[in-house]
Design a protein around this motif. Structure first.
Motif, PDB file in Angstrom:
ATOM      1  N   PRO A 270     -13.521  -8.113 -13.024  1.00 14.64           N
ATOM      2  CA  PRO A 270     -13.233  -7.333 -11.817  1.00 14.64           C
ATOM      3  C   PRO A 270     -11.998  -6.460 -11.992  1.00 14.64           C
ATOM      4  O   PRO A 270     -11.039  -6.837 -12.666  1.00 14.64           O
ATOM      5  CB  PRO A 270     -12.996  -8.408 -10.752  1.00 14.64           C
ATOM      6  CG  PRO A 270     -12.558  -9.622 -11.510  1.00 14.64           C
ATOM      7  CD  PRO A 270     -13.288  -9.563 -12.820  1.00 14.64           C
ATOM      8  N   VAL A 271     -12.037  -5.288 -11.375  1.00 12.24           N
ATOM      9  CA  VAL A 271     -10.907  -4.360 -11.382  1.00 12.24           C
ATOM     10  C   VAL A 271     -10.470  -4.149  -9.931  1.00 12.24           C
ATOM     11  O   VAL A 271     -11.309  -3.892  -9.058  1.00 12.24           O
ATOM     12  CB  VAL A 271     -11.292  -3.013 -12.027  1.00 12.24           C
ATOM     13  CG1 VAL A 271     -10.105  -2.054 -12.020  1.00 12.24           C
ATOM     14  CG2 VAL A 271     -11.801  -3.230 -13.449  1.00 12.24           C
ATOM     15  N   TYR A 272      -9.165  -4.264  -9.706  1.00 10.33           N
ATOM     16  CA  TYR A 272      -8.619  -4.153  -8.355  1.00 10.33           C
ATOM     17  C   TYR A 272      -7.607  -3.012  -8.283  1.00 10.33           C
ATOM     18  O   TYR A 272      -7.020  -2.610  -9.289  1.00 10.33           O
ATOM     19  CB  TYR A 272      -7.902  -5.446  -7.957  1.00 10.33           C
ATOM     20  CG  TYR A 272      -8.780  -6.673  -7.896  1.00 10.33           C
ATOM     21  CD1 TYR A 272      -9.445  -7.015  -6.726  1.00 10.33           C
ATOM     22  CD2 TYR A 272      -8.936  -7.506  -9.012  1.00 10.33           C
ATOM     23  CE1 TYR A 272     -10.259  -8.146  -6.660  1.00 10.33           C
ATOM     24  CE2 TYR A 272      -9.733  -8.631  -8.960  1.00 10.33           C
ATOM     25  CZ  TYR A 272     -10.387  -8.952  -7.781  1.00 10.33           C
ATOM     26  OH  TYR A 272     -11.182 -10.077  -7.728  1.00 10.33           O
ATOM     27  N   HIS A 273      -7.377  -2.549  -7.062  1.00 15.13           N
ATOM     28  CA  HIS A 273      -6.259  -1.647  -6.773  1.00 15.13           C
ATOM     29  C   HIS A 273      -5.319  -2.383  -5.836  1.00 15.13           C
ATOM     30  O   HIS A 273      -5.733  -2.831  -4.757  1.00 15.13           O
ATOM     31  CB  HIS A 273      -6.752  -0.360  -6.123  1.00 15.13           C
ATOM     32  CG  HIS A 273      -5.639   0.580  -5.754  1.00 15.13           C
ATOM     33  ND1 HIS A 273      -5.713   1.464  -4.704  1.00 15.13           N
ATOM     34  CD2 HIS A 273      -4.401   0.756  -6.299  1.00 15.13           C
ATOM     35  CE1 HIS A 273      -4.598   2.148  -4.614  1.00 15.13           C
ATOM     36  NE2 HIS A 273      -3.779   1.733  -5.570  1.00 15.13           N
ATOM     37  N   LEU A 274      -4.068  -2.529  -6.261  1.00 16.90           N
ATOM     38  CA  LEU A 274      -3.060  -3.207  -5.456  1.00 16.90           C
ATOM     39  C   LEU A 274      -2.023  -2.200  -4.996  1.00 16.90           C
ATOM     40  O   LEU A 274      -1.284  -1.637  -5.813  1.00 16.90           O
ATOM     41  CB  LEU A 274      -2.385  -4.326  -6.265  1.00 16.90           C
ATOM     42  CG  LEU A 274      -1.209  -5.038  -5.587  1.00 16.90           C
ATOM     43  CD1 LEU A 274      -1.668  -5.778  -4.321  1.00 16.90           C
ATOM     44  CD2 LEU A 274      -0.534  -6.021  -6.562  1.00 16.90           C
ATOM     45  N   GLU A 275      -1.986  -1.926  -3.703  1.00 20.64           N
ATOM     46  CA  GLU A 275      -0.902  -1.158  -3.095  1.00 20.64           C
ATOM     47  C   GLU A 275       0.175  -2.164  -2.732  1.00 20.64           C
ATOM     48  O   GLU A 275      -0.113  -3.147  -2.024  1.00 20.64           O
ATOM     49  CB  GLU A 275      -1.387  -0.440  -1.845  1.00 20.64           C
ATOM     50  CG  GLU A 275      -2.542   0.523  -2.069  1.00 20.64           C
ATOM     51  CD  GLU A 275      -3.096   1.024  -0.759  1.00 20.64           C
ATOM     52  OE1 GLU A 275      -2.650   2.087  -0.300  1.00 20.64           O
ATOM     53  OE2 GLU A 275      -3.972   0.339  -0.193  1.00 20.64           O
ATOM     54  N   CYS A 276       1.401  -1.947  -3.184  1.00 17.83           N
ATOM     55  CA  CYS A 276       2.350  -3.059  -3.031  1.00 17.83           C
ATOM     56  C   CYS A 276       3.801  -2.646  -2.929  1.00 17.83           C
ATOM     57  O   CYS A 276       4.199  -1.550  -3.346  1.00 17.83           O
ATOM     58  CB  CYS A 276       2.186  -4.047  -4.181  1.00 17.83           C
ATOM     59  SG  CYS A 276       2.528  -3.355  -5.806  1.00 17.83           S
ATOM     60  N   LEU A 277       4.560  -3.570  -2.402  1.00 16.88           N
ATOM     61  CA  LEU A 277       6.010  -3.562  -2.430  1.00 16.88           C
ATOM     62  C   LEU A 277       6.469  -4.341  -3.664  1.00 16.88           C
ATOM     63  O   LEU A 277       5.705  -5.168  -4.193  1.00 16.88           O
ATOM     64  CB  LEU A 277       6.565  -4.229  -1.168  1.00 16.88           C
ATOM     65  CG  LEU A 277       6.299  -3.516   0.157  1.00 16.88           C
ATOM     66  CD1 LEU A 277       6.438  -4.487   1.317  1.00 16.88           C
ATOM     67  CD2 LEU A 277       7.262  -2.354   0.309  1.00 16.88           C
ATOM     68  N   PRO A 278       7.692  -4.155  -4.119  1.00 17.43           N
ATOM     69  CA  PRO A 278       8.193  -4.939  -5.256  1.00 17.43           C
ATOM     70  C   PRO A 278       8.743  -6.286  -4.789  1.00 17.43           C
ATOM     71  O   PRO A 278       9.933  -6.574  -4.898  1.00 17.43           O
ATOM     72  CB  PRO A 278       9.294  -4.034  -5.832  1.00 17.43           C
ATOM     73  CG  PRO A 278       9.823  -3.305  -4.644  1.00 17.43           C
ATOM     74  CD  PRO A 278       8.649  -3.083  -3.731  1.00 17.43           C
TER      75      PRO A 278
END
Length: 296
Positions: A270-278
């Motif tokens: 699976p391939v994901y996109h993670l929008e994130c804070l550090p």
């Protein structure tokens, strides 16, 4: 360089590499040491040092780019003799060139001990990828965490926070460890997808001659929130391609090999996109999603 040079054998992601010991330079020698094999058989890639490497008359430019590590300008192209990488330092010193034909086991370079060692490291990286792609492997610009015996690759443009994110895993998820922080090797067949440590790890000295199955690939982007979603296959290809060697994108054979490898990878992983804070919450969200662990 002369005929009396010692040659050292290395096994990198199951690919046997023979390099002239006199050219490696201290940093690259240290990085290669975990991969040293004595008594290795015929090499899949053997580098020979020669006095000069010219371009053929039918040379065709594929890519021009900067190499900041050695303050050099690079040209990558192809002609009747194969692929040619030329790196020209901006201080006016002589260029370093690397030559290899598609599918060949032998490569040549006119680099000398007086050149910046970074030119050797990068030149061997290019040669390794030309040799590895027909064998179903390629170096992949990413930072890799190993957790519960499987690897998670984090991708993103430079400055996105790949190393920061994998550091958060190590700090907040017990048992998570770094496998490589810049250029691991991925291999994908029709039945398995593996990630290997490599001698190219960027600014983080993590040179492990180890491998594990790939659990997932996660593309990162900075955001004012933490949100993750699984990508569709066509989105996955678009997310993965920028992390493959960019100079290969304009060559039909190398590009086809890259796309074939990535297609086999996303058929299994699976391939994901993670929008994130550090922050720790981003690492925990990614880990919960990939490993289906509600306890984190």
């Amino acid at each position: 360089m002369n005929a009396n040079n010692r040659f050292m054998n290395y096994t990198i992601a199951n690919i046997r590499v023979s390099l002239p010991d006199a050219c490696t330079g201290e940093h690259f020698t240290r990085a290669l040491r975990p991969f040293l094999t004595l008594g290795a058989g015929p090499a899949d890639l053997a580098l020979e040092i020669v006095p000069r490497i010219p371009a053929e008359a039918d040379y065709r430019e594929l890519d021009i780019f900067e190499f900041p590590d050695a303050d050099a300008d690079c040209r990558f192209g192809t002609d009747a003799a194969g692929y040619l990488l030329e790196m020209t330092p901006r201080d006016g010193s002589a260029p370093a060139r690397y030559r290899m034909a598609y599918g060949a086991a032998a490569a040549r370079s006119d680099i000398t001990p007086g050149h910046n060692p970074a030119l050797f490291r990068f030149g061997v990286w290019i040669l390794f990828n030309i040799a590895a792609l027909p064998l179903g492997a390629v170096a992949f610009h990413s930072s890799v965490i190993r957790y519960r015996g499987r690897g998670v690759l984090f991708l993103g443009e430079s400055g996105t926070g790949k190393s920061t994110h994998t550091r958060l895993w190590r700090e907040h998820i017990p048992g998570a460890e770094l496998l490589n922080d810049d250029s691991p090797i991925i291999r994908a067949t029709d039945s398995e997808a593996l990630v290997h440590g490599s001698p190219w790890s960027g600014k983080t000295p993590c040179y492990r001659n180890e491998s594990c199955p790939i659990a997932a690939v996660v593309r990162l982007s900075q955001a004012p929130h933490n949100r993750i979603r699984r990508l569709r296959p066509i989105e996955s290809i678009g997310a993965l391609l920028p992390s493959a060697p960019p100079a290969f994108a304009r060559d039909e054979r190398l590009s086809d090999d890259t796309c074939g490898l990535l297609s086999r990878l996303i058929a299994q992983v699976p391939v994901y996109h993670l929008e994130c804070l550090p922050d720790a919450a981003a690492a925990q969200l990614a880990c919960r999603t990939v490993f289906n662990d509600a306890t984190l």
